[in-house]
Design a protein around this motif. Sequence first.
Motif, PDB file in Angstrom:
ATOM      1  N   UNK A   2       0.805  -1.229   0.000  1.00 19.96           N
ATOM      2  CA  UNK A   2       0.000   0.000   0.000  1.00 19.96           C
ATOM      3  C   UNK A   2       0.835   1.274   0.000  1.00 19.96           C
ATOM      4  N   UNK A   3       0.409   2.213  -0.802  1.00 19.07           N
ATOM      5  CA  UNK A   3       0.926   3.588  -0.806  1.00 19.07           C
ATOM      6  C   UNK A   3       2.321   3.755  -1.404  1.00 19.07           C
ATOM      7  N   UNK A   4       2.870   2.721  -2.039  1.00 19.41           N
ATOM      8  CA  UNK A   4       4.165   2.879  -2.689  1.00 19.41           C
ATOM      9  C   UNK A   4       4.303   1.876  -3.837  1.00 19.41           C
ATOM     10  N   UNK A   5       4.194   2.336  -5.086  1.00 20.17           N
ATOM     11  CA  UNK A   5       4.378   1.434  -6.229  1.00 20.17           C
ATOM     12  C   UNK A   5       5.846   1.082  -6.416  1.00 20.17           C
ATOM     13  N   UNK A   6       6.104   0.059  -7.201  1.00 20.72           N
ATOM     14  CA  UNK A   6       7.468  -0.288  -7.563  1.00 20.72           C
ATOM     15  C   UNK A   6       8.050   0.810  -8.457  1.00 20.72           C
ATOM     16  N   UNK A   7       9.368   0.988  -8.443  1.00 18.30           N
ATOM     17  CA  UNK A   7       9.990   1.937  -9.374  1.00 18.30           C
ATOM     18  C   UNK A   7       9.661   1.585 -10.823  1.00 18.30           C
ATOM     19  N   UNK A   8       9.478   2.597 -11.644  1.00 13.47           N
ATOM     20  CA  UNK A   8       9.102   2.371 -13.035  1.00 13.47           C
ATOM     21  C   UNK A   8      10.157   1.593 -13.803  1.00 13.47           C
ATOM     22  N   UNK A   9      11.430   1.722 -13.419  1.00 11.66           N
ATOM     23  CA  UNK A   9      12.478   1.035 -14.163  1.00 11.66           C
ATOM     24  C   UNK A   9      12.660  -0.425 -13.745  1.00 11.66           C
ATOM     25  N   UNK A  10      11.881  -0.892 -12.760  1.00 17.20           N
ATOM     26  CA  UNK A  10      11.919  -2.308 -12.405  1.00 17.20           C
ATOM     27  C   UNK A  10      11.241  -3.113 -13.511  1.00 17.20           C
ATOM     28  N   UNK A  11      11.724  -4.310 -13.806  1.00 18.45           N
ATOM     29  CA  UNK A  11      11.063  -5.151 -14.810  1.00 18.45           C
ATOM     30  C   UNK A  11       9.697  -5.619 -14.325  1.00 18.45           C
ATOM     31  N   UNK A  12       8.946  -6.222 -15.225  1.00 20.57           N
ATOM     32  CA  UNK A  12       7.596  -6.673 -14.857  1.00 20.57           C
ATOM     33  C   UNK A  12       7.634  -7.714 -13.755  1.00 20.57           C
ATOM     34  N   UNK A  13       8.675  -8.552 -13.765  1.00 18.35           N
ATOM     35  CA  UNK A  13       8.848  -9.562 -12.718  1.00 18.35           C
ATOM     36  C   UNK A  13      10.155  -9.257 -11.975  1.00 18.35           C
ATOM     37  N   UNK A  14      10.099  -8.440 -10.928  1.00 12.70           N
ATOM     38  CA  UNK A  14      11.325  -8.050 -10.217  1.00 12.70           C
ATOM     39  C   UNK A  14      12.091  -9.245  -9.648  1.00 12.70           C
ATOM     40  N   UNK A  15      13.406  -9.095  -9.605  1.00 13.11           N
ATOM     41  CA  UNK A  15      14.254 -10.134  -9.037  1.00 13.11           C
ATOM     42  C   UNK A  15      14.176 -10.100  -7.511  1.00 13.11           C
ATOM     43  N   UNK A  16      14.768 -11.116  -6.909  1.00 13.28           N
ATOM     44  CA  UNK A  16      14.848 -11.183  -5.453  1.00 13.28           C
ATOM     45  C   UNK A  16      15.517  -9.932  -4.889  1.00 13.28           C
ATOM     46  N   UNK A  17      16.660  -9.538  -5.447  1.00 12.76           N
ATOM     47  CA  UNK A  17      17.385  -8.364  -4.954  1.00 12.76           C
ATOM     48  C   UNK A  17      16.563  -7.096  -5.123  1.00 12.76           C
ATOM     49  N   UNK A  18      15.863  -6.980  -6.234  1.00 17.24           N
ATOM     50  CA  UNK A  18      15.041  -5.794  -6.464  1.00 17.24           C
ATOM     51  C   UNK A  18      13.874  -5.732  -5.482  1.00 17.24           C
ATOM     52  N   UNK A  19      13.276  -6.877  -5.193  1.00 15.35           N
ATOM     53  CA  UNK A  19      12.155  -6.878  -4.255  1.00 15.35           C
ATOM     54  C   UNK A  19      12.629  -6.521  -2.849  1.00 15.35           C
ATOM     55  N   UNK A  20      13.777  -7.046  -2.434  1.00 19.42           N
ATOM     56  CA  UNK A  20      14.321  -6.705  -1.124  1.00 19.42           C
ATOM     57  C   UNK A  20      14.634  -5.212  -1.056  1.00 19.42           C
ATOM     58  N   UNK A  21      15.197  -4.668  -2.125  1.00 20.30           N
ATOM     59  CA  UNK A  21      15.478  -3.230  -2.182  1.00 20.30           C
ATOM     60  C   UNK A  21      14.200  -2.417  -2.045  1.00 20.30           C
ATOM     61  N   UNK A  22      13.149  -2.887  -2.712  1.00 25.60           N
ATOM     62  CA  UNK A  22      11.843  -2.213  -2.608  1.00 25.60           C
ATOM     63  C   UNK A  22      11.335  -2.236  -1.169  1.00 25.60           C
ATOM     64  N   UNK A  23      11.454  -3.363  -0.485  1.00 24.93           N
ATOM     65  CA  UNK A  23      10.976  -3.474   0.892  1.00 24.93           C
ATOM     66  C   UNK A  23      11.783  -2.593   1.837  1.00 24.93           C
ATOM     67  N   UNK A  24      13.081  -2.508   1.618  1.00 26.06           N
ATOM     68  CA  UNK A  24      13.914  -1.640   2.460  1.00 26.06           C
ATOM     69  C   UNK A  24      13.549  -0.174   2.249  1.00 26.06           C
TER      70      UNK A  24
END
Length: 419
Positions: free
Chosen positions: A77-99
Amino acid sequence: MCNFSGRDDFFPRRCVLVHGPVIIGAGPSGLAVGACLREQGVPFVVLEKSDCIASLWQKRTYDRLKLHLPKQFCQLPNLPFPEDFPEYPTKKQFISYLETYANRFGIKPQFNECVQSARYDEACRSWRVKTVSTSGCCRTEVEYICQWLVVATGENAECVKPEIDGLKEFKGEVLHACEYKSGEKFAGKRVLVVGCGNSGMEVSLDLSNHNAKPSMVVRNSTHVLPREVFGKSTFEFAMLMMKWLPLWLVDKILLILAWFILGNTEKWGLKRPSVGPLELKNTQGKTPVLDVGALQKIRSGDIKVVPGIKRFSSGAVELVNGKKIEIDSVVLATGYRSNVPYWLQESEFFSENGFPKAPFPNGWKGKAGLYAVGFTRKGLSGASFDAKRIAQDIGNVYKTDLNQKKRKVSGHRRCISQF
């Protein structure tokens, strides 16, 4: 939260009064509730037994893991993924998003605090949550007292390691999928993967890509679907159809499309259940496999499909069809379970399997200020849905009659648990 200072050597057991909910678990579900509560202006405390947020993702997932669903269905809620992330983010990208998510909403969990028990005290009309802190050189026991308790430990808190005849006699390496990182060290080895869900399929694929020789145990029937249909994710396509068509018809359409795209999976040892994939997911929580390349490896023989296990020996496994195959290692892709029954002293809202008794969308709220998030069997979108409702519900009470609902405690006092 009343934070108590003092000399911990004199007070190895502390009592903490929380002027808001206690959230147990700092995974995506717990973070989502925290962010929504922050929007409501409600203070909270997040307790996490590990030393980081999203420990399942950071410490118990394989390197090649990507989100199985498009990112728009996985954002909190209240925070979309960065636009430059691929359609299926990697493990590292998802962890970065959560942080980034935790930082954006100022969520600072109390790490290394393992909950031992949580119970509702009728006398003081509060939840009492006992933890053991594992940080530092000394064991510290803490009791948190709060009006609301949010269980956010989720569906995958503990790995399942089944008892299999003879497995203790096996001389090779045995590990659970949560301990598996990469197939690199298994190059040239014969590896038995026990389980054919998304994890079993992807581990087998990764092993094959690293020149190992995987055999995958398929004991029961399973649905394998293409990850995408007509250029859209299968999940997105199914959700679109569900707006207009009944579930049984959507299931039939998905199976027809899967047959055209993937062919007859039964000829490769992957028998389909009699119940459709969406109905099976809704009724039993069994997620269909979204194929990301494993099926092609099965067709080519690079991944061998074998039936159930009868027993292990020191360097081989005997299958239920009587065949024996020699193996070097075993990966148990046998799933996870809730750990709620081990610490929550409550039996009305949660069932023995650690899930709320009421099905989605009614399994988010219990009695006496008890809530659950991350148990919908609908992934991150289900957790986000419940997080919003929980925060709104708590926020309404907090803003209107909090002083009447809580014991009036002022100042910052040190107290000792009377247990």
